[in-house]
Design a protein around this motif. Sequence first.
Motif, PDB file in Angstrom:
ATOM      1  N   SER A  76      30.098   8.714  21.659  1.00 49.93           N
ATOM      2  CA  SER A  76      30.624   7.494  22.359  1.00 49.93           C
ATOM      3  C   SER A  76      32.611   7.163  21.674  1.00 49.93           C
ATOM      4  O   SER A  76      33.370   6.626  22.353  1.00 49.93           O
ATOM      5  CB  SER A  76      30.668   6.319  22.043  1.00 49.93           C
ATOM      6  N   VAL A  77      32.736   7.390  19.813  1.00 50.64           N
ATOM      7  CA  VAL A  77      33.984   7.653  19.520  1.00 50.64           C
ATOM      8  C   VAL A  77      33.737   8.356  18.362  1.00 50.64           C
ATOM      9  O   VAL A  77      33.342   9.214  18.079  1.00 50.64           O
ATOM     10  CB  VAL A  77      33.938   6.060  18.289  1.00 50.64           C
ATOM     11  N   ARG A  78      34.991   9.088  17.767  1.00 55.85           N
ATOM     12  CA  ARG A  78      35.447  10.019  16.732  1.00 55.85           C
ATOM     13  C   ARG A  78      36.205   9.607  15.730  1.00 55.85           C
ATOM     14  O   ARG A  78      37.161   8.159  16.002  1.00 55.85           O
ATOM     15  CB  ARG A  78      35.722  11.307  17.286  1.00 55.85           C
ATOM     16  N   PRO A  79      36.456  10.311  14.400  1.00 57.38           N
ATOM     17  CA  PRO A  79      37.285   9.579  13.644  1.00 57.38           C
ATOM     18  C   PRO A  79      38.658   9.601  14.245  1.00 57.38           C
ATOM     19  O   PRO A  79      39.658  10.598  14.703  1.00 57.38           O
ATOM     20  CB  PRO A  79      36.952  10.699  12.381  1.00 57.38           C
ATOM     21  N   GLY A  80      39.507   8.136  14.111  1.00 58.98           N
ATOM     22  CA  GLY A  80      40.747   8.363  14.131  1.00 58.98           C
ATOM     23  C   GLY A  80      40.882   7.616  16.046  1.00 58.98           C
ATOM     24  O   GLY A  80      41.822   7.289  16.117  1.00 58.98           O
ATOM     25  N   ASP A  81      39.753   7.062  16.448  1.00 55.62           N
ATOM     26  CA  ASP A  81      40.176   5.787  17.451  1.00 55.62           C
ATOM     27  C   ASP A  81      39.929   5.089  16.973  1.00 55.62           C
ATOM     28  O   ASP A  81      39.472   3.700  15.911  1.00 55.62           O
ATOM     29  CB  ASP A  81      38.830   6.022  18.071  1.00 55.62           C
ATOM     30  N   SER A  82      41.012   3.551  17.800  1.00 51.27           N
ATOM     31  CA  SER A  82      41.268   2.734  17.691  1.00 51.27           C
ATOM     32  C   SER A  82      40.462   1.517  18.615  1.00 51.27           C
ATOM     33  O   SER A  82      39.135   2.028  19.255  1.00 51.27           O
ATOM     34  CB  SER A  82      42.377   1.608  18.143  1.00 51.27           C
ATOM     35  N   VAL A  83      39.305   0.945  17.685  1.00 50.31           N
ATOM     36  CA  VAL A  83      38.226   0.456  18.250  1.00 50.31           C
ATOM     37  C   VAL A  83      38.328  -1.641  17.889  1.00 50.31           C
ATOM     38  O   VAL A  83      39.072  -1.680  17.211  1.00 50.31           O
ATOM     39  CB  VAL A  83      36.814   0.972  17.711  1.00 50.31           C
ATOM     40  N   VAL A  84      37.881  -2.088  19.085  1.00 45.79           N
ATOM     41  CA  VAL A  84      37.057  -3.467  19.075  1.00 45.79           C
ATOM     42  C   VAL A  84      36.069  -4.043  18.668  1.00 45.79           C
ATOM     43  O   VAL A  84      35.210  -3.175  19.636  1.00 45.79           O
ATOM     44  CB  VAL A  84      37.839  -4.832  19.989  1.00 45.79           C
ATOM     45  N   LEU A  85      35.414  -4.578  17.627  1.00 47.18           N
ATOM     46  CA  LEU A  85      34.095  -4.797  17.548  1.00 47.18           C
ATOM     47  C   LEU A  85      33.368  -5.734  18.016  1.00 47.18           C
ATOM     48  O   LEU A  85      34.320  -6.902  17.990  1.00 47.18           O
ATOM     49  CB  LEU A  85      34.179  -4.747  16.190  1.00 47.18           C
ATOM     50  N   SER A  86      32.242  -6.121  18.745  1.00 47.50           N
ATOM     51  CA  SER A  86      31.806  -7.028  19.486  1.00 47.50           C
ATOM     52  C   SER A  86      30.334  -7.307  19.507  1.00 47.50           C
ATOM     53  O   SER A  86      29.926  -7.163  18.393  1.00 47.50           O
ATOM     54  CB  SER A  86      31.756  -6.849  21.288  1.00 47.50           C
ATOM     55  N   ALA A  87      30.155  -7.695  19.996  1.00 48.68           N
ATOM     56  CA  ALA A  87      28.418  -8.713  19.759  1.00 48.68           C
ATOM     57  C   ALA A  87      27.160  -7.195  19.655  1.00 48.68           C
ATOM     58  O   ALA A  87      27.643  -6.131  20.494  1.00 48.68           O
ATOM     59  CB  ALA A  87      27.376  -9.217  20.694  1.00 48.68           C
ATOM     60  N   LEU A 158      47.832   0.654  21.181  1.00 50.74           N
ATOM     61  CA  LEU A 158      47.524  -1.239  21.585  1.00 50.74           C
ATOM     62  C   LEU A 158      47.507  -1.649  19.640  1.00 50.74           C
ATOM     63  O   LEU A 158      47.205  -0.812  18.662  1.00 50.74           O
ATOM     64  CB  LEU A 158      46.081  -1.152  21.895  1.00 50.74           C
ATOM     65  N   PRO A 159      48.195  -3.200  19.690  1.00 48.07           N
ATOM     66  CA  PRO A 159      48.082  -3.957  18.584  1.00 48.07           C
ATOM     67  C   PRO A 159      46.835  -4.624  18.085  1.00 48.07           C
ATOM     68  O   PRO A 159      46.906  -5.952  18.422  1.00 48.07           O
ATOM     69  CB  PRO A 159      48.989  -4.214  19.141  1.00 48.07           C
ATOM     70  N   LEU A 160      46.167  -3.359  17.131  1.00 49.64           N
ATOM     71  CA  LEU A 160      45.425  -3.615  17.153  1.00 49.64           C
ATOM     72  C   LEU A 160      44.967  -4.806  16.028  1.00 49.64           C
ATOM     73  O   LEU A 160      43.900  -5.923  15.838  1.00 49.64           O
ATOM     74  CB  LEU A 160      43.894  -2.834  15.996  1.00 49.64           C
ATOM     75  N   GLU A 161      45.995  -5.625  15.382  1.00 50.94           N
ATOM     76  CA  GLU A 161      45.641  -7.379  14.228  1.00 50.94           C
ATOM     77  C   GLU A 161      46.286  -8.204  15.667  1.00 50.94           C
ATOM     78  O   GLU A 161      45.953  -8.913  15.577  1.00 50.94           O
ATOM     79  CB  GLU A 161      47.591  -7.279  14.103  1.00 50.94           C
ATOM     80  N   LEU A 162      45.966  -8.260  16.730  1.00 48.75           N
ATOM     81  CA  LEU A 162      45.860  -8.704  17.842  1.00 48.75           C
ATOM     82  C   LEU A 162      44.820  -9.012  18.966  1.00 48.75           C
ATOM     83  O   LEU A 162      44.293 -10.577  19.304  1.00 48.75           O
ATOM     84  CB  LEU A 162      47.279  -8.837  19.177  1.00 48.75           C
ATOM     85  N   LEU A 163      43.846  -7.673  18.791  1.00 50.46           N
ATOM     86  CA  LEU A 163      42.814  -7.716  20.179  1.00 50.46           C
ATOM     87  C   LEU A 163      41.595  -8.147  19.327  1.00 50.46           C
ATOM     88  O   LEU A 163      40.884  -8.450  19.744  1.00 50.46           O
ATOM     89  CB  LEU A 163      42.680  -6.387  19.931  1.00 50.46           C
ATOM     90  N   GLY A 164      41.466  -8.260  17.674  1.00 50.51           N
ATOM     91  CA  GLY A 164      40.020  -8.575  17.632  1.00 50.51           C
ATOM     92  C   GLY A 164      39.294  -9.687  18.150  1.00 50.51           C
ATOM     93  O   GLY A 164      38.192  -9.299  18.107  1.00 50.51           O
ATOM     94  N   PRO A 165      40.062 -10.999  18.126  1.00 49.36           N
ATOM     95  CA  PRO A 165      39.629 -12.576  19.296  1.00 49.36           C
ATOM     96  C   PRO A 165      38.996 -11.885  19.828  1.00 49.36           C
ATOM     97  O   PRO A 165      37.811 -12.388  20.752  1.00 49.36           O
ATOM     98  CB  PRO A 165      40.298 -13.266  19.146  1.00 49.36           C
ATOM     99  N   LEU A 166      39.349 -10.852  21.542  1.00 48.55           N
ATOM    100  CA  LEU A 166      38.682 -10.566  22.111  1.00 48.55           C
ATOM    101  C   LEU A 166      37.409 -10.458  22.419  1.00 48.55           C
ATOM    102  O   LEU A 166      35.961 -10.470  22.949  1.00 48.55           O
ATOM    103  CB  LEU A 166      39.177  -9.211  22.859  1.00 48.55           C
ATOM    104  N   GLY A 167      36.705  -9.339  21.223  1.00 53.08           N
ATOM    105  CA  GLY A 167      34.977  -9.410  20.170  1.00 53.08           C
ATOM    106  C   GLY A 167      33.921 -10.742  20.996  1.00 53.08           C
ATOM    107  O   GLY A 167      32.833 -10.077  21.292  1.00 53.08           O
TER     108      GLY A 167
END
Length: 366
Positions: A76-87, A158-167
């Motif tokens: 589903s992902v590969r090195p270099g991909d931006s990701v948000v982490l959830s449950a 996308l600004p990853l420093e902002l998106l973590g709380p979406l998880g």
Amino acid sequence: MKITAAVATAPSAPFELRELELDDLRPDEVRVKLVATGVCHTDAIVRDQVYPTPLPAVLGHEGSGVVEAVGSMVTSVRPGDSVVLSASSCAICEQCLTGRPAYCIDFFGRNFAGTRTDGSTALSDHGTAVSSHFFGQSSFATHVNVAVRSVVKVENDLPLELLGPLGCGLQTGAGAVINSLEVRAGSSIAVFGTGAVGSAALMAAAAVGATTIVAVDIIDARLATAKELGATHTINSRTTDVAAEIARITGERGMDYTLDTTGIPAVLRQAADILGIGGTVALVGAPAPGTEVSFEVGGSLLKGWHFRTIIEGDSVPQVFIPQLIALWKLGKFPLEKLTKTFPFSQINDAFDASASGDVIKPILVF
């Protein structure tokens, strides 16, 4: 590999920054270099052992970062991909297969047990096991081996420093409104508690077109922010009779929906009492196991009202988080109004700011 992590060592004790050993990646895992991670009330109550994740532990469950490596089974992902982490969830039980991963039959084991499903932990401190895989991730660390079900691929710009709380927190509040309650355009909703979860609920209610959106809290500054996020009315429950004010706002009709984000029994009872005919009250707060609440069921029998509990906004993270990002791009989910960043080294300051109410959603940046 050597990493730096914030370790919870004892109830109410400060987090300790330590160098830990991160073990080898498993076939169904993704190694992520963290960019940021949100601070959530759930981290605090687990640190304080309201829920029994074994200590010492690396907590954190609102991570965002960049994929460094993937296990042999991951597609589903590969090195270099931006990701948000959830449950995390199992992907094979009836609940997961019907789009309800938050109610996975092994939800507790995969998110709170402190180990992988085989009993191993990814983290150690000079040979001593440290609980890992909190919500499949344990994101209070510079690098993590994440369960693939916890990984949500997002666009690289996308600004990853902002998106973590979406998880977690923001997904929970917004999902409660959009997925669980299915709040209708033109309807009314009261949200009790305007922390991160409640604020996300307010933004979602405004986004779907609710026209009476009431924010209830005891902190005036948060109520002022709630107005910026879409609340049409605010109530300070310390100084105002909530039931009387709701009756005035609705012309005695009562609310279509109420959402309790506090987990306080008296607040949940109040949220139920102000419902109108056919209304629904929902709980997303996290009271301690064994907590009970009483409801009036005589006169309220005529209302035909509903009560439900909600985990993670009844969402499939890989579907719902991109939807929230789309709303953010349109200016309809302005999560930046809730956040303040702290360097990872100031994790204890971030928790203090959250507990005092000074910051709605602290975000640690690496």
